[in-house]
Write a protein that holds these residues in place. Structure first.
Motif, short mmCIF file in Angstrom:
data_model
loop_
_atom_site.label_atom_id
_atom_site.label_comp_id
_atom_site.label_asym_id
_atom_site.label_seq_id
_atom_site.Cartn_x
_atom_site.Cartn_y
_atom_site.Cartn_z
N SER A 89 48.88 26.28 23.74
CA SER A 89 50.27 26.56 23.37
C SER A 89 50.36 27.51 22.18
O SER A 89 51.43 27.74 21.64
N GLY A 90 49.20 28.06 21.76
CA GLY A 90 49.21 29.11 20.75
C GLY A 90 48.77 28.70 19.36
O GLY A 90 48.86 29.49 18.44
N PHE A 91 48.32 27.48 19.19
CA PHE A 91 47.90 27.03 17.87
C PHE A 91 46.43 27.37 17.62
O PHE A 91 45.64 27.47 18.55
N SER A 92 46.06 27.50 16.36
CA SER A 92 44.69 27.80 15.97
C SER A 92 43.80 26.58 16.18
O SER A 92 44.19 25.45 15.89
N ARG A 93 42.59 26.82 16.69
CA ARG A 93 41.64 25.74 16.96
C ARG A 93 41.33 24.93 15.69
O ARG A 93 41.30 23.71 15.72
N GLU A 94 41.13 25.63 14.59
CA GLU A 94 40.80 24.95 13.33
C GLU A 94 41.87 23.94 12.93
O GLU A 94 41.57 22.80 12.59
N VAL A 95 43.13 24.35 13.00
CA VAL A 95 44.23 23.48 12.59
C VAL A 95 44.42 22.34 13.58
O VAL A 95 44.61 21.20 13.19
N VAL A 96 44.38 22.66 14.87
CA VAL A 96 44.60 21.65 15.89
C VAL A 96 43.52 20.57 15.83
O VAL A 96 43.80 19.39 15.97
N THR A 97 42.28 20.96 15.57
CA THR A 97 41.19 19.99 15.49
C THR A 97 41.46 18.98 14.39
O THR A 97 41.29 17.77 14.58
N VAL A 98 41.91 19.45 13.23
CA VAL A 98 42.23 18.55 12.12
C VAL A 98 43.43 17.67 12.47
O VAL A 98 43.42 16.45 12.26
N ALA A 99 44.48 18.30 13.05
CA ALA A 99 45.70 17.56 13.38
C ALA A 99 45.42 16.46 14.42
O ALA A 99 45.84 15.31 14.24
N VAL A 100 44.71 16.80 15.49
CA VAL A 100 44.41 15.82 16.54
C VAL A 100 43.47 14.74 16.00
O VAL A 100 43.60 13.57 16.33
N GLY A 101 42.55 15.13 15.13
CA GLY A 101 41.65 14.15 14.53
C GLY A 101 42.38 13.10 13.72
O GLY A 101 41.95 11.96 13.61
N VAL A 110 51.47 16.52 15.41
CA VAL A 110 50.59 17.70 15.48
C VAL A 110 51.39 18.96 15.17
O VAL A 110 50.96 19.81 14.38
N GLN A 111 52.59 19.07 15.76
CA GLN A 111 53.45 20.23 15.51
C GLN A 111 53.83 20.32 14.03
O GLN A 111 53.76 21.39 13.42
N GLU A 112 54.22 19.18 13.42
CA GLU A 112 54.57 19.18 11.99
C GLU A 112 53.39 19.62 11.14
O GLU A 112 53.54 20.42 10.21
N PHE A 113 52.21 19.09 11.46
CA PHE A 113 51.01 19.44 10.68
C PHE A 113 50.70 20.92 10.79
O PHE A 113 50.48 21.60 9.78
N VAL A 114 50.69 21.46 12.01
CA VAL A 114 50.35 22.87 12.23
C VAL A 114 51.36 23.77 11.53
O VAL A 114 50.98 24.74 10.86
N THR A 115 52.64 23.45 11.64
CA THR A 115 53.68 24.27 11.01
C THR A 115 53.52 24.26 9.49
O THR A 115 53.53 25.31 8.85
N GLY A 116 53.37 23.07 8.92
CA GLY A 116 53.19 22.96 7.47
C GLY A 116 51.91 23.64 7.01
O GLY A 116 51.89 24.31 5.97
N TYR A 117 50.85 23.47 7.76
CA TYR A 117 49.56 24.07 7.43
C TYR A 117 49.69 25.59 7.37
O TYR A 117 49.27 26.21 6.40
N ASN A 118 50.28 26.18 8.41
CA ASN A 118 50.41 27.64 8.46
C ASN A 118 51.27 28.15 7.31
O ASN A 118 50.94 29.17 6.69
N LEU A 119 52.34 27.45 7.00
CA LEU A 119 53.23 27.87 5.91
C LEU A 119 52.49 27.85 4.57
O LEU A 119 52.54 28.82 3.80
N LEU A 120 51.78 26.76 4.29
CA LEU A 120 51.08 26.64 3.01
C LEU A 120 49.90 27.60 2.92
O LEU A 120 49.60 28.12 1.85
#
Length: 153
Positions: A89-101, A110-120
């Motif tokens: 769905s377009g998310f980075s592997r690095e971020v998704v791995t942490v979020a799913v973990g 997962v969506q909240e984590f990826v969005t916040g991660y990218n912003l910060l």
């Protein structure tokens, strides 16, 4: 008829301000750069780097080193269908791995984590610190940002 009438104002010495100091004329001689950074090109490179099979030829980067295969398999991400679903769905592997973990297959978290991660990360904070701050603040970007601002060392 009104000659002599008026209001006299006196400022106490502690409220008086002095005029600003004159700047030296040398300040205007600072050399300026005319370098222009191509942000759109940078975005294209980063988007291409996040893909599984990168095609540098469409960016004119034929000599760019290929992405080594198998380096991301250390976390089992290549075979994890949950991670693969979010990456598709377009998310980075690095971020998704942490979020799913941390949140499993919880699309909202997962969506909240990826969005916040990218912003910060765009603000310049390091990857590990961003992930840690988001996890501590339950994905609240404002709390994570406050954590960074309050713990600046």
């Amino acid at each position: 008829m009104a000659a002599g009438l008026g209001v006299r104002v006196a400022l106490k010495p502690e409220y008086r301000i002095t005029p600003p100091p004159q700047l030296s004329p040398q300040v205007a001689d600072i050399p300026r750069s005319n370098f222009r950074f191509d942000f759109e090109f940078e975005r294209k490179i980063l988007a291409e780097a996040d893909k599984e099979s990168m095609n540098w030829s469409k960016l004119g980067l034929e000599n760019f080193p290929p992405k080594p295969n198998g380096t991301t398999s250390s976390m089992g991400a290549n075979s994890d269908p949950v991670v693969s679903k979010y990456i598709a769905s377009g998310f980075s592997r690095e971020v998704v791995t942490v979020a799913v973990g941390n949140y499993g297959d919880n699309p909202t978290k997962v969506q909240e984590f990826v969005t916040g991660y990218n912003l910060l990360r765009e603000m310049g904070f390091s990857s590990n610190n961003v992930a840690e701050a988001l996890l501590m603040s339950d994905n609240d970007t404002d709390k994570a940002l406050a954590h960074f601002l309050n713990s600046s060392s």
